[in-house]
Motif scaffolding. Sequence first.
Motif, mmCIF file in Angstrom:
data_model
loop_
_atom_site.group_PDB
_atom_site.id
_atom_site.type_symbol
_atom_site.label_atom_id
_atom_site.label_comp_id
_atom_site.label_asym_id
_atom_site.label_seq_id
_atom_site.Cartn_x
_atom_site.Cartn_y
_atom_site.Cartn_z
ATOM 1 N N LEU A 99 0.835 -1.211 0.000
ATOM 2 C CA LEU A 99 0.000 0.000 0.000
ATOM 3 C C LEU A 99 0.863 1.251 0.000
ATOM 4 O O LEU A 99 0.544 2.237 -0.671
ATOM 5 C CB LEU A 99 -0.955 -0.005 1.194
ATOM 6 C CG LEU A 99 -2.159 -0.928 1.055
ATOM 7 C CD1 LEU A 99 -2.813 -1.175 2.408
ATOM 8 C CD2 LEU A 99 -3.170 -0.358 0.072
ATOM 9 N N ASP A 100 1.964 1.233 0.733
ATOM 10 C CA ASP A 100 2.887 2.379 0.734
ATOM 11 C C ASP A 100 3.477 2.588 -0.659
ATOM 12 O O ASP A 100 3.554 3.717 -1.144
ATOM 13 C CB ASP A 100 4.008 2.172 1.748
ATOM 14 C CG ASP A 100 3.556 2.395 3.182
ATOM 15 O OD1 ASP A 100 2.489 3.007 3.388
ATOM 16 O OD2 ASP A 100 4.276 1.955 4.095
ATOM 17 N N ARG A 101 3.907 1.509 -1.309
ATOM 18 C CA ARG A 101 4.478 1.606 -2.658
ATOM 19 C C ARG A 101 3.439 2.066 -3.674
ATOM 20 O O ARG A 101 3.776 2.753 -4.639
ATOM 21 C CB ARG A 101 5.033 0.250 -3.110
ATOM 22 C CG ARG A 101 6.365 -0.116 -2.555
ATOM 23 C CD ARG A 101 6.989 -1.297 -3.293
ATOM 24 N NE ARG A 101 6.063 -2.357 -3.659
ATOM 25 C CZ ARG A 101 5.699 -3.376 -2.871
ATOM 26 N NH1 ARG A 101 6.193 -3.475 -1.652
ATOM 27 N NH2 ARG A 101 4.847 -4.294 -3.290
ATOM 28 N N GLY A 102 2.204 1.669 -3.465
ATOM 29 C CA GLY A 102 1.141 1.963 -4.432
ATOM 30 C C GLY A 102 0.372 3.236 -4.168
ATOM 31 O O GLY A 102 -0.697 3.432 -4.751
ATOM 32 N N GLY A 103 0.867 4.096 -3.287
ATOM 33 C CA GLY A 103 0.143 5.339 -3.006
ATOM 34 C C GLY A 103 -1.207 5.083 -2.377
ATOM 35 O O GLY A 103 -2.210 5.668 -2.763
ATOM 36 N N SER A 104 -1.243 4.171 -1.406
ATOM 37 C CA SER A 104 -2.452 3.798 -0.664
ATOM 38 C C SER A 104 -3.430 2.969 -1.482
ATOM 39 O O SER A 104 -4.585 2.812 -1.115
ATOM 40 C CB SER A 104 -3.172 5.029 -0.094
ATOM 41 O OG SER A 104 -2.320 5.700 0.793
ATOM 42 N N ARG A 105 -2.981 2.445 -2.629
ATOM 43 C CA ARG A 105 -3.819 1.573 -3.465
ATOM 44 C C ARG A 105 -3.094 0.256 -3.685
ATOM 45 O O ARG A 105 -1.889 0.221 -3.889
ATOM 46 C CB ARG A 105 -4.088 2.220 -4.815
ATOM 47 C CG ARG A 105 -4.952 3.463 -4.673
ATOM 48 C CD ARG A 105 -5.554 3.848 -5.967
ATOM 49 N NE ARG A 105 -6.454 2.777 -6.401
ATOM 50 C CZ ARG A 105 -7.035 2.756 -7.578
ATOM 51 N NH1 ARG A 105 -6.805 3.701 -8.447
ATOM 52 N NH2 ARG A 105 -7.837 1.780 -7.915
ATOM 53 N N LEU A 106 -3.864 -0.818 -3.668
ATOM 54 C CA LEU A 106 -3.305 -2.144 -3.850
ATOM 55 C C LEU A 106 -4.264 -2.995 -4.663
ATOM 56 O O LEU A 106 -5.480 -2.910 -4.495
ATOM 57 C CB LEU A 106 -3.063 -2.808 -2.484
ATOM 58 C CG LEU A 106 -2.665 -4.276 -2.469
ATOM 59 C CD1 LEU A 106 -1.338 -4.494 -3.187
ATOM 60 C CD2 LEU A 106 -2.585 -4.780 -1.048
ATOM 61 N N CYS A 107 -3.698 -3.818 -5.512
ATOM 62 C CA CYS A 107 -4.470 -4.742 -6.319
ATOM 63 C C CYS A 107 -4.065 -6.164 -5.951
ATOM 64 O O CYS A 107 -2.885 -6.517 -6.039
ATOM 65 C CB CYS A 107 -4.177 -4.460 -7.792
ATOM 66 S SG CYS A 107 -5.075 -5.521 -8.897
ATOM 67 N N LEU A 108 -5.020 -6.963 -5.491
ATOM 68 C CA LEU A 108 -4.804 -8.378 -5.192
ATOM 69 C C LEU A 108 -5.463 -9.181 -6.307
ATOM 70 O O LEU A 108 -6.624 -8.935 -6.636
ATOM 71 C CB LEU A 108 -5.440 -8.745 -3.850
ATOM 72 C CG LEU A 108 -4.877 -8.042 -2.623
ATOM 73 C CD1 LEU A 108 -5.792 -8.263 -1.419
ATOM 74 C CD2 LEU A 108 -3.484 -8.550 -2.317
ATOM 75 N N CYS A 109 -4.723 -10.116 -6.897
ATOM 76 C CA CYS A 109 -5.249 -10.854 -8.049
ATOM 77 C C CYS A 109 -5.360 -12.342 -7.776
ATOM 78 O O CYS A 109 -4.424 -12.967 -7.276
ATOM 79 C CB CYS A 109 -4.339 -10.656 -9.256
ATOM 80 S SG CYS A 109 -4.248 -8.952 -9.801
ATOM 81 N N ILE A 110 -6.513 -12.881 -8.127
ATOM 82 C CA ILE A 110 -6.761 -14.323 -8.100
ATOM 83 C C ILE A 110 -6.964 -14.701 -9.560
ATOM 84 O O ILE A 110 -7.920 -14.266 -10.202
ATOM 85 C CB ILE A 110 -8.004 -14.664 -7.256
ATOM 86 C CG1 ILE A 110 -7.831 -14.143 -5.819
ATOM 87 C CG2 ILE A 110 -8.250 -16.163 -7.278
ATOM 88 C CD1 ILE A 110 -9.075 -14.267 -4.961
ATOM 89 N N GLY A 111 -6.034 -15.479 -10.089
ATOM 90 C CA GLY A 111 -5.968 -15.672 -11.527
ATOM 91 C C GLY A 111 -6.726 -16.852 -12.073
ATOM 92 O O GLY A 111 -7.391 -17.595 -11.350
ATOM 93 N N PRO A 112 -6.566 -17.022 -13.368
ATOM 94 C CA PRO A 112 -7.214 -18.137 -14.052
ATOM 95 C C PRO A 112 -6.498 -19.448 -13.727
ATOM 96 O O PRO A 112 -5.386 -19.452 -13.202
ATOM 97 C CB PRO A 112 -7.047 -17.770 -15.529
ATOM 98 C CG PRO A 112 -5.799 -16.946 -15.566
ATOM 99 C CD PRO A 112 -5.784 -16.187 -14.267
ATOM 100 N N ALA A 113 -7.139 -20.555 -14.061
ATOM 101 C CA ALA A 113 -6.579 -21.875 -13.774
ATOM 102 C C ALA A 113 -5.210 -22.068 -14.406
ATOM 103 O O ALA A 113 -4.339 -22.717 -13.820
ATOM 104 C CB ALA A 113 -7.540 -22.957 -14.267
ATOM 105 N N GLU A 114 -4.990 -21.467 -15.575
ATOM 106 C CA GLU A 114 -3.704 -21.623 -16.251
ATOM 107 C C GLU A 114 -2.607 -20.713 -15.687
ATOM 108 O O GLU A 114 -1.457 -20.784 -16.110
ATOM 109 C CB GLU A 114 -3.842 -21.410 -17.761
ATOM 110 C CG GLU A 114 -4.255 -20.011 -18.181
ATOM 111 C CD GLU A 114 -5.759 -19.773 -18.208
ATOM 112 O OE1 GLU A 114 -6.160 -18.691 -18.664
ATOM 113 O OE2 GLU A 114 -6.540 -20.650 -17.774
ATOM 114 N N GLY A 115 -2.954 -19.869 -14.739
ATOM 115 C CA GLY A 115 -1.968 -19.000 -14.111
ATOM 116 C C GLY A 115 -1.831 -17.663 -14.826
ATOM 117 O O GLY A 115 -2.477 -17.403 -15.835
ATOM 118 N N PHE A 116 -0.963 -16.833 -14.279
ATOM 119 C CA PHE A 116 -0.722 -15.494 -14.826
ATOM 120 C C PHE A 116 0.389 -15.544 -15.867
ATOM 121 O O PHE A 116 1.219 -16.454 -15.867
ATOM 122 C CB PHE A 116 -0.331 -14.531 -13.705
ATOM 123 C CG PHE A 116 -1.419 -14.287 -12.705
ATOM 124 C CD1 PHE A 116 -2.522 -13.515 -13.029
ATOM 125 C CD2 PHE A 116 -1.347 -14.838 -11.438
ATOM 126 C CE1 PHE A 116 -3.536 -13.296 -12.109
ATOM 127 C CE2 PHE A 116 -2.351 -14.628 -10.507
ATOM 128 C CZ PHE A 116 -3.453 -13.851 -10.851
#
Length: 146
Positions: A99-116
Amino acid sequence: ETVRMRRHALAALLATATALYKVDIHIAGRAPSPKSWEAAAVDEYAKRLQGKIDLRTTWHKSGEQLEKSIAKMDSVICLSPEGKRLHSEGFAALLYDALDRGGSRLCLCIGPAEGFTDELRGRASLLSLSDLTLPHQLARVVLAEQ
């Protein structure tokens, strides 16, 4: 009487206050029913975070669509079997550092079965919630609770 009025005014102000942090969970997959157990659990945790963290979920039809939508995000954590395994305190530290690196914004990702894609895996922090394979809905609940 005036103390009670002040408390009521403060409570109303806090209820409408802007959150200090914004966390978006992006998921490649089909969105569950808004009346599902999982949606109710995430809503409950989001209410508990109100005023501190604005927690939102965006569902994407594919991993490609998910990756395109987060391309400009600075701070991204992707769930991956090869990711770091952390206890709760370590997870909290990772979150607040992100959050500090992202300017108080963060993205958490849950990906597809085949991965990112390798490109996303190269720029994101990788996190594993468990040695077990969790369904997307359960992983979302775990992220919201943490």
